[in-house]
Design an enzyme around this catalytic site. Structure first.
Site, mmCIF file in Angstrom:
data_model
loop_
_atom_site.group_PDB
_atom_site.id
_atom_site.type_symbol
_atom_site.label_atom_id
_atom_site.label_comp_id
_atom_site.label_asym_id
_atom_site.label_seq_id
_atom_site.Cartn_x
_atom_site.Cartn_y
_atom_site.Cartn_z
ATOM 1 N N ASP A 28 40.330 -25.094 66.527
ATOM 2 C CA ASP A 28 39.288 -25.439 65.546
ATOM 3 C C ASP A 28 39.323 -26.954 65.329
ATOM 4 O O ASP A 28 40.414 -27.529 65.197
ATOM 5 C CB ASP A 28 39.576 -24.684 64.235
ATOM 6 C CG ASP A 28 38.407 -24.724 63.274
ATOM 7 O OD1 ASP A 28 37.919 -25.834 62.961
ATOM 8 O OD2 ASP A 28 37.977 -23.657 62.819
ATOM 9 N N GLN A 92 30.422 -17.486 56.892
ATOM 10 C CA GLN A 92 30.161 -17.798 58.314
ATOM 11 C C GLN A 92 29.243 -19.006 58.436
ATOM 12 O O GLN A 92 28.118 -18.993 57.944
ATOM 13 C CB GLN A 92 29.519 -16.591 59.012
ATOM 14 C CG GLN A 92 29.312 -16.808 60.507
ATOM 15 C CD GLN A 92 28.814 -15.559 61.232
ATOM 16 O OE1 GLN A 92 28.374 -14.592 60.596
ATOM 17 N NE2 GLN A 92 28.884 -15.569 62.541
ATOM 18 N N HIS A 98 33.454 -15.236 65.670
ATOM 19 C CA HIS A 98 34.699 -15.929 66.010
ATOM 20 C C HIS A 98 35.788 -15.482 65.050
ATOM 21 O O HIS A 98 35.549 -15.278 63.869
ATOM 22 C CB HIS A 98 34.528 -17.452 65.949
ATOM 23 C CG HIS A 98 33.921 -17.952 64.669
ATOM 24 N ND1 HIS A 98 32.570 -17.896 64.423
ATOM 25 C CD2 HIS A 98 34.485 -18.476 63.563
ATOM 26 C CE1 HIS A 98 32.323 -18.379 63.215
ATOM 27 N NE2 HIS A 98 33.476 -18.732 62.666
HETATM 28 P P1 5GP Z 1 33.231 -20.246 59.945
HETATM 29 O O1 5GP Z 1 33.077 -21.024 58.674
HETATM 30 O O2 5GP Z 1 31.891 -19.959 60.596
HETATM 31 O O3 5GP Z 1 34.087 -19.031 59.800
HETATM 32 O O4 5GP Z 1 34.049 -21.165 60.942
HETATM 33 C C1 5GP Z 1 33.486 -22.067 61.809
HETATM 34 C C2 5GP Z 1 34.616 -22.931 62.303
HETATM 35 O O5 5GP Z 1 34.190 -23.614 63.457
HETATM 36 C C3 5GP Z 1 35.025 -24.016 61.285
HETATM 37 O O6 5GP Z 1 36.402 -23.849 60.957
HETATM 38 C C4 5GP Z 1 34.757 -25.318 62.028
HETATM 39 O O7 5GP Z 1 35.744 -26.299 61.787
HETATM 40 C C5 5GP Z 1 34.723 -24.889 63.475
HETATM 41 N N1 5GP Z 1 33.831 -25.683 64.300
HETATM 42 C C6 5GP Z 1 32.566 -26.054 64.010
HETATM 43 N N2 5GP Z 1 32.038 -26.748 65.030
HETATM 44 C C7 5GP Z 1 32.997 -26.798 65.999
HETATM 45 C C8 5GP Z 1 33.051 -27.397 67.302
HETATM 46 O O8 5GP Z 1 32.115 -28.000 67.787
HETATM 47 N N3 5GP Z 1 34.217 -27.251 67.997
HETATM 48 C C9 5GP Z 1 35.289 -26.576 67.474
HETATM 49 N N4 5GP Z 1 36.381 -26.492 68.249
HETATM 50 N N5 5GP Z 1 35.274 -25.996 66.262
HETATM 51 C C10 5GP Z 1 34.145 -26.115 65.525
#
Ligand code: 5GP
Ligand code: ZN
Length: 142
Positions: A28, A92, A98
Site C-alpha cells: 500500500d 472503500q 482489495h
Molecule cells: P480502501 O480505503 O479502498 O480500503 O483502500 C485503498 C488503499 O489503496 C489505501 O490504503 C491507499 O493508500 C491505497 N492506494 C491508493 N492508490 C494506490 C496506488 O496507486 N498504489 C498503491 N500501491 N496503493 C494505493
C-alpha cells in the site's frame, strides 16, 4: 481501467510481493505499518459479492501466504490484521476489491473506534431477530 487494474496490467508501478494468474499482492502506498500489503484479484470487481467465488477464495489463499511471510520476515510483526472495505460507506476508496493485510505490534498506534453505545451487548431476542433476517435473505438467494 481502474488504478488497481492498471497495476495488475503493469501499466502503473507497484512494489509487488506476489503475483500469479489470478491475483497480485503489493505494498500500500500509504501504509498503516511497514509491510502493509494489498491483495487484489486480477479480475475487476467492485464488491466482494461481484467476484466469482473461486477468485474470492483465491484472494484469501494469497492473503495466507502474505500473512505467513510477514510473520517470518524481519519486519516488526507480532500479529496481523485483515481488512476489507466493501462499499463506500464501509470505507472503500478504490473501487476494485482489495484485502488489506498489515502487521501489528504493541503500541503501534492503530485502533478502531467503537462508540460506547455499540459496546452494550444486545439481548438474545435482538440477535435472533437479526439472524432470522439474514437466514431469510439467504433462503431467497440462488
Ligand atoms: P480502501 O480505503 O479502498 O480500503 O483502500 C485503498 C488503499 O489503496 C489505501 O490504503 C491507499 O493508500 C491505497 N492506494 C491508493 N492508490 C494506490 C496506488 O496507486 N498504489 C498503491 N500501491 N496503493 C494505493
Ligand atoms: Zn479494477
Amino acid at each position: 481501467m481502474c488504478i488497481f487494474c492498471r497495476i495488475a496490467a503493469g501499466e502503473l508501478p507497484a512494489s509487488v510481493v506476489y503475483e500469479d494468474e489470478h491475483a497480485m499482492a503489493f505494498l500500500d502506498i500509504q501504509p498503516i505499518n511497514p509491510g502493509h500489503v494489498l491483495v487484489i484479484p486480477k479480475k475487476h470487481a467492485k464488491l466482494l459479492v461481484d467476484l466469482p467465488p473461486e477468485d474470492a477464495g483465491h484472494m484469501m489463499r494469497v492473503a495466507q501466504i502474505v500473512d505467513r511471510a510477514l510473520r517470518a520476515s524481519e519486519l516488526r510483526c507480532e500479529g496481523v490484521n485483515l481488512f476489507l472495505a466493501d462499499g463506500r460507506v464501509a470505507g472503500q476508496d478504490v473501487d476494485h476489491v482489495h484485502l488489506h493485510i498489515f502487521p501489528r505490534y504493541d503500541d503501534d498506534g492503530f485502533s478502531l473506534h467503537i462508540d460506547e453505545e455499540m459496546r452494550k451487548p444486545p439481548g438474545r431476542a435482538q440477535l435472533d431477530e437479526s439472524a432470522k433476517m439474514i437466514v431469510d435473505a439467504m433462503d431467497g438467494l440462488e
